[in-house]
Design a protein around this motif. Structure first.
Motif, PDB file in Angstrom:
ATOM      1  N   THR A 175      -2.315 -12.500   0.484  1.00  0.00           N
ATOM      2  CA  THR A 175      -2.827 -13.382  -0.477  1.00  0.00           C
ATOM      3  C   THR A 175      -1.922 -14.290  -1.118  1.00  0.00           C
ATOM      4  N   SER A 205      -3.038  -6.677   1.577  1.00  0.00           N
ATOM      5  CA  SER A 205      -4.027  -7.707   1.187  1.00  0.00           C
ATOM      6  C   SER A 205      -3.508  -8.377   0.188  1.00  0.00           C
ATOM      7  N   LYS A 216      -4.719  -2.435   0.429  1.00  0.00           N
ATOM      8  CA  LYS A 216      -4.637  -3.155  -0.795  1.00  0.00           C
ATOM      9  C   LYS A 216      -3.296  -3.921  -0.984  1.00  0.00           C
TER      10      LYS A 216
END
Length: 122
Positions: free
Chosen positions: A39, A35, A32
């Motif tokens: 992003t 990610s 997480k």
């Protein structure tokens, strides 16, 4: 690799289940975080704007070169068909198309000044 009737799969112990669950939760948290940072950096896209711009320029330059050669080939072929000078018209105009395509690429890349003298082809 045959298994006999006496071969039974081993049951994991409760201590290894707890260890596995802990490792799984740590992996999930790490994924997480990675990610979220990916992003935030690139907007989730695989290619950056510089890559897309470079690719667009490469496609434009290559199409200008190929267009010059193809146009020269077509004009040479038509020249040969009308005047019956096969294959000389095609050869001459293919070479002229090659030169014109190369000159167009150099103008677009900014290596040669355009006809207006401003460094651009138009």
């Amino acid at each position: 690799m045959t298994h006999g009737a006496d071969d039974k799969p081993e049951k994991p112990s409760s201590s290894s289940d707890g260890d596995l669950a802990g490792r799984l939760s740590r992996l999930d948290e790490a994924l997480k975080r990675r990610s979220d940072s990916t992003t935030a950096e690139g907007g989730g896209s695989r290619f950056s704007r510089a890559d897309a711009s470079g690719l667009a320029r490469a496609v434009r330059l290559s199409s200008e070169f190929v267009g010059g050669v193809v146009a020269g080939g077509i004009v040479g072929w038509l020249f040969d068909r009308v005047l019956g000078t096969t294959p000389w018209g095609l050869i001459v105009f293919l070479l002229l198309g090659f030169v014109a395509g190369t000159l167009n690429v150099m103008r677009s890349a900014g290596l040669v000044k355009g006809p207006g003298g401003d460094g651009r082809g138009t």
